[in-house]
Design a protein around this motif. Structure first.
Motif, PDB file in Angstrom:
ATOM      1  N   MET A   1     -30.543 -21.670 -61.910  1.00 18.31           N
ATOM      2  CA  MET A   1     -31.395 -22.829 -61.308  1.00 18.31           C
ATOM      3  C   MET A   1     -32.415 -22.464 -60.069  1.00 18.31           C
TER       4      MET A   1
ATOM      5  N   HIS B   1     -37.081 -24.616 -64.177  1.00 21.04           N
ATOM      6  CA  HIS B   1     -36.282 -24.342 -62.981  1.00 21.04           C
ATOM      7  C   HIS B   1     -37.137 -25.565 -61.627  1.00 21.04           C
TER       8      HIS B   1
ATOM      9  N   GLN C   1     -35.270 -20.167 -66.509  1.00 19.44           N
ATOM     10  CA  GLN C   1     -35.075 -21.501 -66.935  1.00 19.44           C
ATOM     11  C   GLN C   1     -35.926 -22.815 -66.883  1.00 19.44           C
TER      12      GLN C   1
ATOM     13  N   SER D   1     -29.795 -25.025 -70.774  1.00 17.30           N
ATOM     14  CA  SER D   1     -31.177 -25.730 -69.515  1.00 17.30           C
ATOM     15  C   SER D   1     -32.467 -26.708 -70.575  1.00 17.30           C
TER      16      SER D   1
ATOM     17  N   ASN E   1     -28.854 -19.798 -70.074  1.00 16.10           N
ATOM     18  CA  ASN E   1     -29.420 -20.693 -70.434  1.00 16.10           C
ATOM     19  C   ASN E   1     -30.501 -21.950 -70.685  1.00 16.10           C
TER      20      ASN E   1
ATOM     21  N   GLY F   1     -32.052 -28.705 -65.976  1.00 19.12           N
ATOM     22  CA  GLY F   1     -33.255 -28.403 -66.314  1.00 19.12           C
ATOM     23  C   GLY F   1     -34.712 -29.074 -65.987  1.00 19.12           C
TER      24      GLY F   1
ATOM     25  N   ASN G   1     -27.282 -30.572 -68.841  1.00 19.76           N
ATOM     26  CA  ASN G   1     -28.744 -29.570 -68.239  1.00 19.76           C
ATOM     27  C   ASN G   1     -29.141 -30.191 -66.843  1.00 19.76           C
TER      28      ASN G   1
ATOM     29  N   GLY H   1     -25.462 -27.338 -64.178  1.00 18.59           N
ATOM     30  CA  GLY H   1     -27.127 -26.160 -64.244  1.00 18.59           C
ATOM     31  C   GLY H   1     -26.566 -25.049 -64.050  1.00 18.59           C
TER      32      GLY H   1
END
Ligand code: AHR
Length: 502
Positions: free
Chosen positions: A173, A181, A178, A74, A71, A127, A125, A170
């Motif tokens: 997702m 997300h 997240q 992200s 996590n 996110g 990343n 990622g």
């Protein structure tokens, strides 16, 4: 109780990719800071890496480690972790509500991975960020020189590229928790574009697209179908995650959850085949099970602590204490990965140090091995080669999560030398021994050269800083090959076994 099995050296499942014995290191809790990295610790090397932890990781023969999240990734800016340490910014980590000092970044992780004798698998990343940042990260890590990002790496003291071969597009997702997300359609499109760009850079790179965070997600398994529909031609693996627990305090039910893992893999295998057929593709996308483990002992309390704390720096977090019951179950999960080695080519025990981990440390103090360290170690050291199709017949039991669960759980790997055979066996019964015979076809003259087991009266017993050898493997003596080439013996109740024949 009695069980019997047959295996034959010619009846194979697949080559076991050694990367199924991988792990994961996230910037969270004390995984990095006071886990692998603790300058000033009496065991720290010149770069601040704990040599006691490195030794334990090397003893696992760890093939690959995923980094830096999770996590965490992200909302991560990889550029924060490069260049002179004193200039690196302190940032808020939104995933775990902590403060990240960025004293360790990708270059330090590369140094650590080299010392640990492991390969890096980097997550980008997707996110809060996107394609441009991901491609800059790739150029910084892998381009030899003569460009902005590669020259910056050289300026930071890393003239040679890190040459990272495998990249995660990622993390989780599909999860509404997240940062950044996305819907399956949005993510599938983005992941495909990033994967394509990575392969424009180097067509030999491998990419991992996010599948489900677990098989209880509302979007499962439609998520995989949509994401693969958008990205099948450009990605190499689809990632799956799943954590297990004995919340009900029912050991037999807990042990049967290995069957859930098996169903999960089989289901996603079916989704992959469906998309492959739909696209008339000749490529096979494989499964990268890049987060799995037991996580339940303190999960609720940890959630409450995170919600109420004030952005601490590297606090203890998810420091699960694993017992004998967990170690036997982890052995079963590893057996699933061996038996499904045709589909699963990478798997990462989540995680490696302090955070839901086989290795624990005390800040300023010692490091020690938890119970789950040992089944991972035996599988990693001896489960390399070709998985054999073991046909077993065992007494069974019914429980909430599954019917007809065999008490005997077995996997077998013909080792890379083509001679030795590793058998991983579990007796799931909590009160009865299991008399076992295995017909070893094609191994008639084999002898037991090593037999190690984990067993004990108290399934809840575990190691601690003051008693680090409560749960350690002991030599087993009750298995031998008879004149007819049959492995014969008794598995005590509540036991895990590693047997090497040669
Ligand atoms: O491993 C702990 C967390 O579990 C990871 O950050 C996340 O990917 C998963 O939900």
């Amino acid at each position: 109780m009695r069980a019997k099995a047959t295996l034959n050296r010619e009846y194979t499942i697949s080559t076991v990719d050694k990367r199924v014995y991988g792990s994961f290191l996230e910037h969270m809790g004390r995984a990095v800071y006071t886990g692998i990295y603790e300058p000033g610790h009496e065991k720290a090397d010149a770069d601040g890496f704990r040599s006691d932890v490195l030794e334990m990781v090397r003893d696992l023969d760890m093939p690959i480690v995923r980094y830096p999240g999770g996590n965490f990734v992200s909302a991560y800016r990889w550029e924060d972790g490069i260049g002179p340490r004193e200039e690196r910014p302190v940032r808020l980590d939104l995933a775990w509500r902590t403060r990240e000092t960025n004293q360790v970044g990708v270059n330090e992780f590369a140094d650590w991975a080299k010392r640990a004798g492991t390969e890096m698998m980097l997550a980008m990343n997707l996110g809060s960020r996107g394609l441009d940042d991901a491609r800059n990260f790739l150029e910084y890590c892998n381009h030899p020189g003569g460009t902005y990002w590669s020259d910056l790496r050289a300026k930071h003291g890393y003239k040679d590229p890190h040459n990272v071969r495998i990249w995660c597009l990622g993390n989780e997702m599909d999860g509404p928790w997240q940062v950044g997300h996305k819907s399956a359609a949005e993510y599938g499109h983005l992941a495909n574009e990033v994967s394509k760009a990575f392969k424009y850079f180097d067509k030999t790179l491998e990419t991992v697209v996010c599948g489900s965070s677990n098989d209880k997600m509302k979007t499962y398994p439609e998520w995989e179908a949509t994401v693969l529909d958008a990205s099948y031609d450009s990605v190499d693996y689809i990632s799956l995650h799943k954590y297990f627990g004995n919340e009900e305090q029912d050991t037999l039910n807990y042990y049967a959850k290995a069957i859930d893992l098996d169903r999960y893999i089989v289901t996603i295998g079916g989704v992959i085949d469906y998309i492959k057929a739909k696209k008339r593709s000749k490529r096979d996308v494989k499964i990268c099970f890049d987060e799995w483990n037991v996580w339940y002992h303190d999960r609720k309390q940890d959630g409450e602590r995170i919600a109420s704390w004030d952005w601490p720096e590297a606090p203890p977090l998810l420091e699960e204490l694993y017992n004998l019951e967990d170690a036997i179950f982890v052995g079963s999960l590893l057996n699933v990965f061996i038996r499904r080695s045709d589909r699963v080519k990478i798997a990462c025990m989540a995680q490696l140090v302090n955070v839901i981990a086989p290795i624990l440390t005390k800040a300023g103090g010692p490091a020690w091995r938890q119970s789950i360290y040992y089944p991972l170690q035996y599988a990693s050291k001896y489960g390399r080669g070709t998985a054999l199709n073991v046909v077993a017949s065992s007494p069974t039991y019914d429980c909430e999560v599954a019917q007809d669960v065999p008490y005997l759980d077995l996997s077998a790997v013909l080792q890379e030398d083509g001679k030795s055979l590793a058998i991983f066996a579990i007796n799931r019964s909590i009160d009865e021994p299991l008399d076992l015979t295995i017909d070893l076809q094609g191994f008639k003259r084999a002898k037991v050269v090593q037999h190690q087991m984990l067993e004990g009266e108290d399934l809840k017993a575990r190691n601690s800083v003051d008693d680090q050898s409560r749960i350690v493997p002991k030599a087993g003596k009750a298995l031998a090959v008879d004149d007819a080439g049959t492995l014969v013996g008794t598995l005590p109740p509540r036991s895990y076994h590693f047997v090497l024949l040669s």
